[in-house]
Design a protein around this motif. Structure first.
Motif, PDB file in Angstrom:
ATOM      1  N   ALA A  25      -3.746  -2.399  -2.015  1.00  0.00           N
ATOM      2  CA  ALA A  25      -3.875  -1.130  -1.308  1.00  0.00           C
ATOM      3  C   ALA A  25      -2.707  -0.874  -0.369  1.00  0.00           C
ATOM      4  CB  ALA A  25      -5.190  -1.102  -0.534  1.00  0.00           C
ATOM      5  N   ALA A  26      -2.163  -1.921   0.246  1.00  0.00           N
ATOM      6  CA  ALA A  26      -1.067  -1.726   1.198  1.00  0.00           C
ATOM      7  C   ALA A  26       0.176  -1.183   0.501  1.00  0.00           C
ATOM      8  CB  ALA A  26      -0.748  -3.043   1.898  1.00  0.00           C
ATOM      9  N   VAL A  27       0.479  -1.690  -0.674  1.00  0.00           N
ATOM     10  CA  VAL A  27       1.633  -1.212  -1.434  1.00  0.00           C
ATOM     11  C   VAL A  27       1.422   0.236  -1.854  1.00  0.00           C
ATOM     12  CG1 VAL A  27       2.951  -1.524  -3.566  1.00  0.00           C
ATOM     13  CG2 VAL A  27       2.228  -3.517  -2.250  1.00  0.00           C
ATOM     14  N   LEU A  28       0.233   0.547  -2.328  1.00  0.00           N
ATOM     15  CA  LEU A  28      -0.072   1.914  -2.758  1.00  0.00           C
ATOM     16  C   LEU A  28      -0.004   2.877  -1.578  1.00  0.00           C
ATOM     17  CD1 LEU A  28      -3.117   1.209  -5.117  1.00  0.00           C
ATOM     18  CD2 LEU A  28      -0.715   1.404  -5.741  1.00  0.00           C
ATOM     19  N   ALA A  29      -0.544   2.470  -0.446  1.00  0.00           N
ATOM     20  CA  ALA A  29      -0.547   3.338   0.738  1.00  0.00           C
ATOM     21  C   ALA A  29       0.871   3.604   1.226  1.00  0.00           C
ATOM     22  CB  ALA A  29      -1.392   2.709   1.838  1.00  0.00           C
ATOM     23  N   ALA A  30       1.741   2.602   1.163  1.00  0.00           N
ATOM     24  CA  ALA A  30       3.125   2.795   1.603  1.00  0.00           C
ATOM     25  C   ALA A  30       3.837   3.815   0.720  1.00  0.00           C
ATOM     26  CB  ALA A  30       3.865   1.460   1.571  1.00  0.00           C
ATOM     27  N   SER A  31       3.599   3.765  -0.577  1.00  0.00           N
ATOM     28  CA  SER A  31       4.197   4.747  -1.485  1.00  0.00           C
ATOM     29  C   SER A  31       3.672   6.147  -1.192  1.00  0.00           C
ATOM     30  CB  SER A  31       3.882   4.379  -2.938  1.00  0.00           C
ATOM     31  OG  SER A  31       4.461   3.142  -3.278  1.00  0.00           O
ATOM     32  N   ARG A  32       2.369   6.234  -0.973  1.00  0.00           N
ATOM     33  CA  ARG A  32       1.770   7.533  -0.634  1.00  0.00           C
ATOM     34  C   ARG A  32       2.382   8.104   0.630  1.00  0.00           C
ATOM     35  NH1 ARG A  32      -3.688   6.537   1.977  1.00  0.00           N
ATOM     36  NH2 ARG A  32      -2.174   5.839   3.524  1.00  0.00           N
ATOM     37  N   ASP A  33       2.489   7.291   1.674  1.00  0.00           N
ATOM     38  CA  ASP A  33       2.980   7.780   2.963  1.00  0.00           C
ATOM     39  C   ASP A  33       4.442   8.219   2.884  1.00  0.00           C
ATOM     40  OD1 ASP A  33       0.482   7.209   3.926  1.00  0.00           O
ATOM     41  OD2 ASP A  33       1.063   5.330   4.904  1.00  0.00           O
ATOM     42  N   ALA A  34       5.245   7.472   2.120  1.00  0.00           N
ATOM     43  CA  ALA A  34       6.652   7.829   1.970  1.00  0.00           C
ATOM     44  C   ALA A  34       6.793   9.182   1.249  1.00  0.00           C
ATOM     45  CB  ALA A  34       7.392   6.744   1.221  1.00  0.00           C
ATOM     46  N   ALA A  35       5.970   9.392   0.224  1.00  0.00           N
ATOM     47  CA  ALA A  35       6.037  10.653  -0.519  1.00  0.00           C
ATOM     48  C   ALA A  35       5.578  11.822   0.346  1.00  0.00           C
ATOM     49  CB  ALA A  35       5.157  10.562  -1.765  1.00  0.00           C
ATOM     50  N   TYR A  70       0.772  10.613  -8.049  1.00  0.00           N
ATOM     51  CA  TYR A  70      -0.660  10.324  -8.194  1.00  0.00           C
ATOM     52  C   TYR A  70      -0.904   9.473  -9.439  1.00  0.00           C
ATOM     53  CZ  TYR A  70      -5.590  11.097  -9.192  1.00  0.00           C
ATOM     54  OH  TYR A  70      -6.924  10.911  -9.486  1.00  0.00           O
ATOM     55  N   ALA A  71      -0.321   9.899 -10.567  1.00  0.00           N
ATOM     56  CA  ALA A  71      -0.493   9.138 -11.806  1.00  0.00           C
ATOM     57  C   ALA A  71       0.080   7.737 -11.657  1.00  0.00           C
ATOM     58  CB  ALA A  71       0.171   9.875 -12.962  1.00  0.00           C
ATOM     59  N   GLY A  72       1.253   7.638 -11.012  1.00  0.00           N
ATOM     60  CA  GLY A  72       1.871   6.336 -10.815  1.00  0.00           C
ATOM     61  C   GLY A  72       1.029   5.421  -9.949  1.00  0.00           C
ATOM     62  N   LEU A  73       0.420   5.966  -8.902  1.00  0.00           N
ATOM     63  CA  LEU A  73      -0.451   5.165  -8.047  1.00  0.00           C
ATOM     64  C   LEU A  73      -1.654   4.647  -8.824  1.00  0.00           C
ATOM     65  CD1 LEU A  73      -0.412   7.297  -4.764  1.00  0.00           C
ATOM     66  CD2 LEU A  73       0.685   5.067  -5.121  1.00  0.00           C
ATOM     67  N   ARG A  74      -2.200   5.506  -9.686  1.00  0.00           N
ATOM     68  CA  ARG A  74      -3.342   5.082 -10.502  1.00  0.00           C
ATOM     69  C   ARG A  74      -2.950   3.976 -11.481  1.00  0.00           C
ATOM     70  NH1 ARG A  74      -8.405   6.358  -8.627  1.00  0.00           N
ATOM     71  NH2 ARG A  74      -8.689   8.590  -8.315  1.00  0.00           N
ATOM     72  N   VAL A  75      -1.782   4.123 -12.093  1.00  0.00           N
ATOM     73  CA  VAL A  75      -1.316   3.097 -13.034  1.00  0.00           C
ATOM     74  C   VAL A  75      -1.061   1.781 -12.306  1.00  0.00           C
ATOM     75  CG1 VAL A  75       0.592   2.431 -14.549  1.00  0.00           C
ATOM     76  CG2 VAL A  75      -0.371   4.741 -14.703  1.00  0.00           C
ATOM     77  N   ARG A  76      -0.443   1.870 -11.143  1.00  0.00           N
ATOM     78  CA  ARG A  76      -0.161   0.652 -10.387  1.00  0.00           C
ATOM     79  C   ARG A  76      -1.445  -0.010  -9.888  1.00  0.00           C
ATOM     80  NH1 ARG A  76       4.524   1.843  -6.155  1.00  0.00           N
ATOM     81  NH2 ARG A  76       4.222  -0.392  -5.788  1.00  0.00           N
ATOM     82  N   ALA A  77      -2.457   0.810  -9.574  1.00  0.00           N
ATOM     83  CA  ALA A  77      -3.750   0.236  -9.200  1.00  0.00           C
ATOM     84  C   ALA A  77      -4.334  -0.533 -10.374  1.00  0.00           C
ATOM     85  CB  ALA A  77      -4.703   1.336  -8.748  1.00  0.00           C
ATOM     86  N   ARG A  78      -4.222   0.019 -11.567  1.00  0.00           N
ATOM     87  CA  ARG A  78      -4.731  -0.673 -12.759  1.00  0.00           C
ATOM     88  C   ARG A  78      -3.951  -1.962 -13.017  1.00  0.00           C
ATOM     89  NH1 ARG A  78      -8.298   0.307 -16.746  1.00  0.00           N
ATOM     90  NH2 ARG A  78      -7.918  -0.566 -18.816  1.00  0.00           N
ATOM     91  N   ALA A  79      -2.675  -1.950 -12.658  1.00  0.00           N
ATOM     92  CA  ALA A  79      -1.852  -3.143 -12.839  1.00  0.00           C
ATOM     93  C   ALA A  79      -2.146  -4.213 -11.794  1.00  0.00           C
ATOM     94  CB  ALA A  79      -0.372  -2.771 -12.789  1.00  0.00           C
ATOM     95  N   GLY A  80      -2.966  -3.867 -10.788  1.00  0.00           N
ATOM     96  CA  GLY A  80      -3.377  -4.856  -9.804  1.00  0.00           C
ATOM     97  C   GLY A  80      -2.663  -4.786  -8.472  1.00  0.00           C
ATOM     98  N   ASP A  81      -1.823  -3.762  -8.263  1.00  0.00           N
ATOM     99  CA  ASP A  81      -1.154  -3.638  -6.969  1.00  0.00           C
ATOM    100  C   ASP A  81      -2.176  -3.463  -5.850  1.00  0.00           C
ATOM    101  OD1 ASP A  81       1.229  -3.871  -8.213  1.00  0.00           O
ATOM    102  OD2 ASP A  81       1.947  -1.856  -7.805  1.00  0.00           O
TER     103      ASP A  81
END
Length: 198
Positions: free
Chosen positions: A182-192, A169-180
């Motif tokens: 939604a598709a990249v974030l969603a793929a990480s979420r789904d894999a986890a 969760y924290a990593g997704l938030r940091v990556r969102a701030r870095a500009g990643d």
């Protein structure tokens, strides 16, 4: 016509509304990037009123962190514990929050707790305590939800899963701030979710 506020009377304001504005500034710009002039401009309060209501800049920052805990962290933990939704769905919704923030609102501010870790926690023990308290609230809620999903999981394994989900969760938030995106974030979420909550 007489003035509704006699001379010298402090102007009335809603402290929570002011804190929400202040929180937005620190969340977006960080501690060093937010000056008192920014805060007075956003709140409409003079420096004397600001100090009287919230203290100095350091104290204002801690109040903003406490407001974030009240309005974001604690409701997130409560949603994880909601009894009317299957545990896995609650965890999926929790991990989806960083993705939805980007998709629905274009919000790349990340998590204020995560931002505070890199911004102030290493320099200020009070900030670090508040950050750890916020993470603790989420960690306990995740562990309770995982326990519902699998009552037979040994405690060490359950604690490790909760920690991994919090880290994701924290990593997704940091990556969102870095500009990643939604598709990249969603793929990480789904894999986890596939690995930790089959």
């Amino acid at each position: 016509m007489p003035s509704p506020h006699p001379p010298g009377r402090p102007r009335e304001f809603d402290p929570d509304e002011m804190l929400d504005r202040i929180l937005g500034l620190f969340w977006e710009n960080g501690y060093e990037g937010t000056g008192l002039s920014d805060i007075t401009r956003a709140t409409g309060l003079g420096k004397a009123s600001l100090y009287a209501a919230f203290g100095n800049k350091h104290q204002i920052y801690l109040r903003a962190l406490a407001r974030y805990e009240q309005t974001v962290v604690s409701p997130g933990a409560a949603a994880l514990r909601a009894p009317d939704t299957p545990p896995r769905d609650r965890i999926a919704r929790f991990l989806s929050a960083p993705v939805e923030a980007v998709v629905q609102a274009g919000d790349h501010r990340g998590c204020f707790l995560c931002n505070a870790v890199s911004d102030r926690a290493a320099l200020d023990p009070e900030t670090d305590r508040m950050v750890q308290r916020g993470y603790g609230i989420l960690r306990r809620a995740l562990a309770a939800t995982l326990r519902e999903a699998d009552p037979d999981t040994p405690d060490p394994a359950l604690a490790a899963r909760a920690e991994m989900l919090l880290s994701l969760y924290a990593g997704l938030r940091v990556r969102a701030r870095a500009g990643d995106g939604a598709a990249v974030l969603a793929a990480s979420r789904d894999a986890a979710l596939a690995l930790l909550c089959p």
